[in-house]
Design a protein around this motif. Structure first.
Motif, mmCIF file in Angstrom:
data_model
loop_
_atom_site.group_PDB
_atom_site.id
_atom_site.type_symbol
_atom_site.label_atom_id
_atom_site.label_comp_id
_atom_site.label_asym_id
_atom_site.label_seq_id
_atom_site.Cartn_x
_atom_site.Cartn_y
_atom_site.Cartn_z
ATOM 1 N N ASN A 198 0.814 -1.218 0.000
ATOM 2 C CA ASN A 198 0.000 0.000 0.000
ATOM 3 C C ASN A 198 0.848 1.269 0.000
ATOM 4 O O ASN A 198 0.386 2.342 0.388
ATOM 5 N N VAL A 199 2.098 1.141 -0.418
ATOM 6 C CA VAL A 199 3.015 2.285 -0.516
ATOM 7 C C VAL A 199 3.404 2.471 -1.976
ATOM 8 O O VAL A 199 3.665 1.494 -2.693
ATOM 9 N N CYS A 200 3.456 3.720 -2.407
ATOM 10 C CA CYS A 200 3.878 4.049 -3.767
ATOM 11 C C CYS A 200 5.182 4.834 -3.708
ATOM 12 O O CYS A 200 5.252 5.895 -3.069
ATOM 13 N N ILE A 201 6.213 4.303 -4.343
ATOM 14 C CA ILE A 201 7.518 4.974 -4.399
ATOM 15 C C ILE A 201 7.549 5.825 -5.664
ATOM 16 O O ILE A 201 7.383 5.315 -6.777
ATOM 17 N N THR A 202 7.756 7.119 -5.482
ATOM 18 C CA THR A 202 7.759 8.057 -6.599
ATOM 19 C C THR A 202 9.155 8.659 -6.778
ATOM 20 O O THR A 202 10.114 8.227 -6.159
ATOM 21 N N GLY A 203 9.237 9.669 -7.628
ATOM 22 C CA GLY A 203 10.515 10.341 -7.884
ATOM 23 C C GLY A 203 11.115 9.882 -9.193
ATOM 24 O O GLY A 203 10.396 9.623 -10.170
ATOM 25 N N GLN A 204 12.446 9.724 -9.210
ATOM 26 C CA GLN A 204 13.113 9.280 -10.425
ATOM 27 C C GLN A 204 14.434 8.622 -10.098
ATOM 28 O O GLN A 204 15.014 8.839 -9.031
ATOM 29 N N LEU A 205 14.886 7.796 -11.033
ATOM 30 C CA LEU A 205 16.216 7.181 -10.961
ATOM 31 C C LEU A 205 17.097 7.845 -12.006
ATOM 32 O O LEU A 205 16.764 7.855 -13.202
ATOM 33 N N ASP A 206 18.223 8.401 -11.570
ATOM 34 C CA ASP A 206 19.137 9.027 -12.515
ATOM 35 C C ASP A 206 20.402 8.186 -12.660
ATOM 36 O O ASP A 206 20.530 7.119 -12.080
ATOM 37 N N GLY A 207 21.334 8.675 -13.473
ATOM 38 C CA GLY A 207 22.590 7.969 -13.681
ATOM 39 C C GLY A 207 22.470 6.708 -14.516
ATOM 40 O O GLY A 207 23.339 5.836 -14.451
ATOM 41 N N LEU A 208 21.420 6.601 -15.317
ATOM 42 C CA LEU A 208 21.195 5.373 -16.083
ATOM 43 C C LEU A 208 21.994 5.345 -17.374
ATOM 44 O O LEU A 208 22.161 6.367 -18.044
#
Length: 357
Positions: A198-208
């Protein structure tokens, strides 16, 4: 002697154990009587009684959180990745600051009344970070110095110029290593909306990049870097598109390694999210430095963790942090639950780290 210190470090690394025993300042220290370190022993009944009296006095201190807080509302169940990392690098501080709005100021946070003549450790790190960004945009040393002076990052006069000169070549070499890893394969940040229970992790992943994710620190690798990197690596396993390898390369001044794909990432990430929700309701006995020493010192895990948490007469311990001191007032948090958390969070790391690869 630096030579003797380096020899002791080398022998300790080779044996996988400390070869120097640091005795407590007080002969009634509980470390002589708690059995966690077989090298610290006392046969004095009188001192044992004194140690017990001290522990009873500490135990009588009212605990900070005698009962659990109510569960966090919906606003705590949508969590940016950076905020989740912030939680695991210091659960006690996150609970007090973010959930309860309690901020503890210490002497180091006071504003200096005099201009600094030399950079301290944090100041040098800030200068290195700024120099790296400027070098990546093609600035030369003179341009970089003017920029840093304008931002107030350097001491006045000649000393500031010498600080830039001292750091320039090291930062440049690090930047070249970092650029070689990216090698023109950089990809845009990946937006996140990852549901875990019931948790949503948002944001972004960089360095890809096509070869995986690249993360770095222009300094030594710290334990809180490791726990943050691990959280991000598990998220990468869940969201990486098909054209991105599910591996993370880490680069710092003292280490370079790769974290390999984790097939059981979903289960591990669910466990971390459960820890996050638990840590919103009570102080969570997870301390990255002490936990890392616990799992990485198999011959004497309890003694290693307690040494790191309590410190000594010569260095501060992790438990001296004011947020830990308040959150675990009257308690001994280096216990079975600490061991369980350390093992569940850091335990899988060793199977996925490949040095230098």
């Amino acid at each position: 002697s630096i030579l003797v210190s380096e020899l002791l470090d080398y022998v300790g690394d080779a044996l996988g154990a400390k070869v120097v025993t640091e005795h407590p300042l007080q002969s009634f220290s509980r470390r002589y009587f708690d059995g966690h370190d077989a090298r610290l022993v006392s046969h004095s009944a009188e001192l044992c009684q004194a140690s017990s009296a001290v522990r009873r006095a500490v135990a009588r201190s009212a605990p900070f959180a005698p009962t659990r807080l109510p569960p966090g509302g919906p606003e705590w169940r949508t969590v940016p990745l950076a905020r989740l990392v912030q939680f695991f690098t210091h659960p006690s501080r996150f609970l007090l600051r973010e959930r309860l709005g309690v901020r503890i100021d210490d002497a180091d946070s006071r504003v200096e009344s005099r201009e600094p003549f030399l950079l301290d450790g944090l100041g040098r790190y800030g200068v290195r970070q700024a120099l790296l960004a400027l070098q990546q945009h093609g600035a030369d040393a003179a341009t970089a110095e003017r920029s840093l002076r304008g931002r107030g990052l350097l001491p006045h006069g000649t000393v500031g110029g010498l600080a830039v000169e001292a750091e320039w070549s090291g930062v440049q070499a690090f930047g070249q290593r970092l650029a070689a890893l990216h090698a023109g394969t950089g990809l845009p940040p990946l937006p996140l909306a990852l549901g875990i229970g019931n948790v949503c992790i948002t944001g972004q992943l960089d360095g890809l990049t096509a070869d995986g994710r690249i993360a770095h620190r222009l300094g030594r690798t710290r334990e809180k870097d490791r726990v943050g990197l691990w959280v991000e690596h598990l998220v990468l396993q869940m969201v990486a598109p098909t054209h991105v390898a599910r591996r993370t390369r880490w680069l710092s001044h003292d280490q370079e390694f790769v974290l390999t794909p984790v097939p059981e990432a979903a289960v591990l990430l669910q466990a971390l999210v459960a820890c996050y929700l638990d840590g919103l309701e009570r102080p969570l006995p997870f301390f990255p430095a002490s936990a890392w020493d616990f799992v990485s010192t198999p011959k004497r895990p309890w003694a290693a963790a307690r040494d790191r948490f309590e410190g000594s007469d010569f260095r501060a311990g992790e438990g001296d942090d004011p947020y830990h001191a308040v959150a675990f007032r009257g308690l001994d948090p280096i216990d079975d639950e600490f061991a369980r958390l350390a093992t569940s969070i850091f335990g899988p790391w060793a199977a996925h780290e490949v040095a230098g690869a």
